[in-house]
Design a protein around this motif. Structure first.
Motif, PDB file in Angstrom:
ATOM      1  N   PRO A 126       0.550   5.703   0.093  1.00 26.68           N
ATOM      2  CA  PRO A 126      -0.453   6.717   0.440  1.00 26.68           C
ATOM      3  C   PRO A 126      -1.037   7.421  -0.781  1.00 26.68           C
ATOM      4  O   PRO A 126      -2.054   8.104  -0.676  1.00 26.68           O
ATOM      5  CB  PRO A 126       0.315   7.686   1.337  1.00 26.68           C
ATOM      6  CG  PRO A 126       1.750   7.458   1.054  1.00 26.68           C
ATOM      7  CD  PRO A 126       1.896   6.056   0.565  1.00 26.68           C
ATOM      8  N   ARG A 127      -0.388   7.268  -1.911  1.00 24.64           N
ATOM      9  CA  ARG A 127      -0.933   7.770  -3.175  1.00 24.64           C
ATOM     10  C   ARG A 127      -0.265   6.998  -4.299  1.00 24.64           C
ATOM     11  O   ARG A 127       0.683   6.258  -4.067  1.00 24.64           O
ATOM     12  CB  ARG A 127      -0.691   9.273  -3.334  1.00 24.64           C
ATOM     13  CG  ARG A 127       0.777   9.645  -3.390  1.00 24.64           C
ATOM     14  CD  ARG A 127       0.973  11.063  -3.913  1.00 24.64           C
ATOM     15  NE  ARG A 127       2.357  11.492  -3.757  1.00 24.64           N
ATOM     16  CZ  ARG A 127       3.342  11.130  -4.570  1.00 24.64           C
ATOM     17  NH1 ARG A 127       3.111  10.300  -5.570  1.00 24.64           N
ATOM     18  NH2 ARG A 127       4.568  11.574  -4.375  1.00 24.64           N
ATOM     19  N   ARG A 128      -0.736   7.194  -5.516  1.00 26.14           N
ATOM     20  CA  ARG A 128      -0.164   6.484  -6.651  1.00 26.14           C
ATOM     21  C   ARG A 128       1.291   6.890  -6.849  1.00 26.14           C
ATOM     22  O   ARG A 128       1.619   8.084  -6.826  1.00 26.14           O
ATOM     23  CB  ARG A 128      -0.974   6.808  -7.911  1.00 26.14           C
ATOM     24  CG  ARG A 128      -0.528   6.082  -9.165  1.00 26.14           C
ATOM     25  CD  ARG A 128      -0.938   4.616  -9.125  1.00 26.14           C
ATOM     26  NE  ARG A 128      -0.331   3.821 -10.189  1.00 26.14           N
ATOM     27  CZ  ARG A 128      -0.913   3.594 -11.367  1.00 26.14           C
ATOM     28  NH1 ARG A 128      -2.097   4.117 -11.626  1.00 26.14           N
ATOM     29  NH2 ARG A 128      -0.317   2.852 -12.284  1.00 26.14           N
ATOM     30  N   GLU A 186       0.846  -1.194   0.000  1.00 28.05           N
ATOM     31  CA  GLU A 186       0.000   0.000   0.000  1.00 28.05           C
ATOM     32  C   GLU A 186       0.880   1.241   0.000  1.00 28.05           C
ATOM     33  O   GLU A 186       1.900   1.284   0.694  1.00 28.05           O
ATOM     34  CB  GLU A 186      -0.895   0.009   1.252  1.00 28.05           C
ATOM     35  CG  GLU A 186      -1.894   1.165   1.231  1.00 28.05           C
ATOM     36  CD  GLU A 186      -2.641   1.344   2.547  1.00 28.05           C
ATOM     37  OE1 GLU A 186      -2.221   0.752   3.554  1.00 28.05           O
ATOM     38  OE2 GLU A 186      -3.619   2.110   2.562  1.00 28.05           O
ATOM     39  N   GLY A 210      -7.100   4.324  -1.557  1.00 26.17           N
ATOM     40  CA  GLY A 210      -8.179   5.248  -1.216  1.00 26.17           C
ATOM     41  C   GLY A 210      -8.588   5.167   0.236  1.00 26.17           C
ATOM     42  O   GLY A 210      -8.141   4.306   0.988  1.00 26.17           O
ATOM     43  N   LEU A 239       6.558   6.410   1.461  1.00 24.08           N
ATOM     44  CA  LEU A 239       5.887   5.676   2.532  1.00 24.08           C
ATOM     45  C   LEU A 239       5.134   4.477   1.960  1.00 24.08           C
ATOM     46  O   LEU A 239       4.565   4.558   0.870  1.00 24.08           O
ATOM     47  CB  LEU A 239       4.904   6.592   3.268  1.00 24.08           C
ATOM     48  CG  LEU A 239       5.552   7.636   4.176  1.00 24.08           C
ATOM     49  CD1 LEU A 239       4.502   8.613   4.692  1.00 24.08           C
ATOM     50  CD2 LEU A 239       6.268   6.975   5.350  1.00 24.08           C
TER      51      LEU A 239
END
Lengths: 505, 505
Positions: free
Chosen positions: B327-329, B325, B366, B340
């Motif tokens: 925190p953003r693309r 995962e 998301g 991160l």
């Protein structure tokens, strides 16, 4: 850790370095801690480390061939012998005359009643300074670039199948945590949210100069906000994994035999992080109220995780085990009959027709302290155990064990603590015979007998808890006042005052 | 279910049977509910059914080509049109003149504001009689051999990507539960603990005559005690799985398009079983106190299960997704930088150096209502979705979805309930805009306006909850009194009185 690992050949570190003859525990007949072989095919994540954080700390691990107790006990050779005496089971604490532990922490321990030659619990209490990562040239940062960080650290390590893993973890785990925090020194002291992405200068991986930070504002609008707290949690989690990997690497040369549960407390920037992997436990007693700060990881609490892994990776079961759970061993004559079972995705039970492969031994079986993974081990998280195999088999058990802790966070600044508010850590030797409420009652009884500013009160409390779990020798055993059996296991306890004298020193 | 499935080609069942033209929802641009193809390679447990319980109930499923609402609403053709009107959004309840629902249960629903052509929620409320399993000859048991059992049943089904799955589940899930309970009729009425093993007469699988039971006493001493309660839980869990398997089998012939969340309540022998798979929710309001009876299963709450599956079975990610995962693309230009991430075994975050495979889309991304698995679906448990694929890809999503509910048990006999104590079930249309406390306040406000013995009070309460979540048309939208947006989703609510008139009829 009593009764939690069946292992007939668990090597003990002898004073001479050779495997000693040792009393075989009658409850450990079934499995073997095999000689080093091919590493088990544990499904591990690919290393996804911080660019420059991969170097393991303290590579110069010397072989520790002799039995040891925590250095803060300051034991003389005579004291060490007394601490190692199964008959007397004298309670050990740091001397009242020496330097106190940070925060006036109380500590007490006692050896087991004979289940293993030495005390397989270990403990550590340190104040650790974290310097920010140096640049690639090795030159220290300018002082103005931010100061280092300090964290307070307490660790309890409950060994099984030998004391090596617990001993190693007690010496090194806090260094792994420090190493993981090095990259975060500036970020954690910056009130802004952590940057999602750090620019790396070619040749200077891991550099985290503020000027090179890509702040959240420069990224997409759709992004998660990550807290400082969750960075510390991630650092502790990865430190556990790196510690476990170091044990795997060094097990041959350094007799890192067996495994250990690890219960660790880190106090950093106003928050207490309690990380637990195993069946030790931590509770806060605050104004008489009990706040659990950990949960235990055992075959029962992790049944569904273990069964899912066996179901998805049947090769890990080696044709010897079934991932289904049955309420007892299925017998060959019951083929075709219908028996209760649970699959990995069930919490309830149902009947199924017994087929041939259900005659295999269940991956998870037993209840309470007798619950086992692969008929062998009674804890499902911890460090080490890289050599642990199923009895009469080369089947490795490590793939089913997780080295990752659960981390709970307690914000010390959210509550005004009084000197009687404490965080109590104990190995299962304490908790097997002591309820949370009994601990809270002892906290109240002992602390109220001392002046609030008497720093020795927390040691007295730790001793009272250990004594209360050990009992006294009577009727061919160690007995509690209610005549029930006391704990014959190693027992170790930390009492950390949350608002006592020196708490915030 | 609004916003929870991105699907551009989700077929709707039209009144004529042909795919109608429908307004495309602007928030559903990305994925496709593909035409039937090879079944997805879901890692499913091997069928481990009760010997004779394998026959699916109600094999004669007729194709239901027309839009339908719950039969207990007793809608006339005109009423059905009114219920299907997005502009008016009239609240529907069973008529006050007809036969009441069991326990004087209150029910209300309203259609969405235009996101799908029809209301994709469905509901069911039944009293179900369970006859003990017949012998192989088909002859009924002698009456003396034990009577059948009755259970009360309430179900809410929140469909997505079409209404077929919700409609089918509302007609059949309780029959699967009945089928699973048939083997347990005698066992559940016997005060002795359930037998661990049932002898099967050859040719009469599933026979559970008391004379053929192997009681616990005849088995090993080391065995788990299994409760009656856990048998009911297991029966409900397996019924969900069998319902899901039936949908997989019949999806071609019967237009079982899409999937649905399922929230089900079974009252049996004094206990209330709340089974939830999805993001509907149930709470008990008892003497003003709120008792959560379910939790939601979403990409956020099930992140670690999903990531672990992607890690252990990377083939399910099809080279298109990463199990990590972020925190953003991650962007291609960020290769080599440090970002991160969270792995499956982490709850905290750490930095890692971006490598090529990190550029893949994250399996989970998301936040909140926008969280998605494989950029497509926002719920992670439920029934159906066998055809759901990632946009522009044949990659099936079903392997990551679980059809298993979490079942919570509430013992009705442990507390003396008053007529104002209720169990409230709602689809996410209710909970997206209504907090638990707001529901409790509405319970208090509405019920206190009616006599305690007025059976219509629970319907009035259900209507008030639906109206409170829908709001009124104002300022180009449906608005709540505080001017926030009301829910544009389908909204369905059951109010089950726990101590009201008729509760124990």
């Amino acid at each position: 850790m009593l009764n939690r690992v069946r292992s007939a050949v668990a090597h003990l570190v002898s004073s001479g370095g050779a495997p000693p003859s040792r009393p075989k525990s009658p409850d450990l007949p079934n499995a073997t801690s095999a000689p080093p072989a091919a590493p088990p095919q544990a499904p591990r994540s690919p290393p996804a480390r911080a660019g420059s954080g991969g170097a393991a700390p303290a590579r110069t691990v010397e072989a520790r061939a002799s039995f040891s107790r925590p250095t803060f006990l300051q034991l003389s050779p005579g004291g060490l012998r007394r601490a190692d005496d199964h008959a007397g089971r004298a309670v050990q604490s740091p001397p009242d005359t020496g330097r106190r532990l940070p925060w006036s922490t109380g500590y007490a321990e006692v050896i087991n009643a004979g289940k293993s030659r030495h005390n397989e619990d270990q403990a550590c209490c340190e104040v650790v300074y974290v310097e920010g990562r140096r640049s690639v040239s090795g030159a220290p940062r300018e002082p103005s670039r931010g100061q280092g960080l300090c964290f307070y650290y307490w660790g309890l390590f409950d060994g099984h199948a030998g004391g090596g893993a617990a001993e190693m973890a007690s010496r090194l785990l806090h260094r792994h945590i420090r190493e993981q925090l090095k990259d975060l020194v500036e970020i954690l002291q910056d009130p802004l949210p952590p940057p999602l992405c750090l620019l790396s200068t070619p040749g200077a991986p891991g550099s985290s100069d503020s000027s090179q930070l890509v702040g959240p504002q420069s990224c997409w609008s759709s992004q998660k906000e990550v807290t400082h707290e969750s960075l510390v949690v991630g650092a502790i989690e990865n430190a556990f994994q790196l510690m476990d990997e170091q044990m795997a690497r060094e097990r041959r040369g350094h007799q890192v035999e067996g495994g250990c549960c690890a219960l660790v407390v880190v106090y950093l920037l106003g928050k207490v992080y309690v990380a637990n992997a195993g069946d030790s436990r931590a509770i806060i007693v605050r104004n008489g109220e009990i706040i659990p700060m950990s949960r235990e990881f055992t075959p029962e609490t992790e049944r569904q995780r273990l069964q899912l892994l066996g179901f998805l990776k049947p090769e890990l079961l080696g044709g010897e085990f079934t991932h289904l759970e049955f309420p007892r061993r299925v017998q060959p004559k019951e083929l075709g009959q219908r028996m209760l079972y649970r699959d990995h995705n069930m919490t309830g039970w149902a009947y199924k027709k017994i087929e041939l492969e259900d005659l295999r031994f269940p991956l998870v079986c037993g209840e309470g302290k007798k619950a086992r993974v692969m008929a062998t081990i009674g804890v499902t998280r911890g460090l080490g155990d890289h050599n642990l195999r199923v009895c009469s088999s080369t089947l490795p058990i490590k793939p089913f064990l997780s080295c990752f802790p659960e981390v709970r966070v307690y914000d010390l600044t959210q509550y005004e603590h009084c000197p009687d508010d404490v965080l109590v850590l104990g190995t299962d030797g304490l908790w097997d015979v002591t309820s949370d409420c009994e601990v809270a009652a002892t906290v109240d009884r002992v602390l109220s007998a001392y002046e609030p500013n008497d720093p020795s009160r927390y040691t007295a409390l730790a001793q009272a808890l250990v004594l209360g779990a050990r009992g006294t020798p009577r009727d061919r055993g160690w007995r509690l006042p209610n005549n029930k059996l006391g704990s014959g296991d190693d027992i170790s306890v930390f009492v950390i005052p949350l608002g006592g004298p020196g708490s915030y020193s």
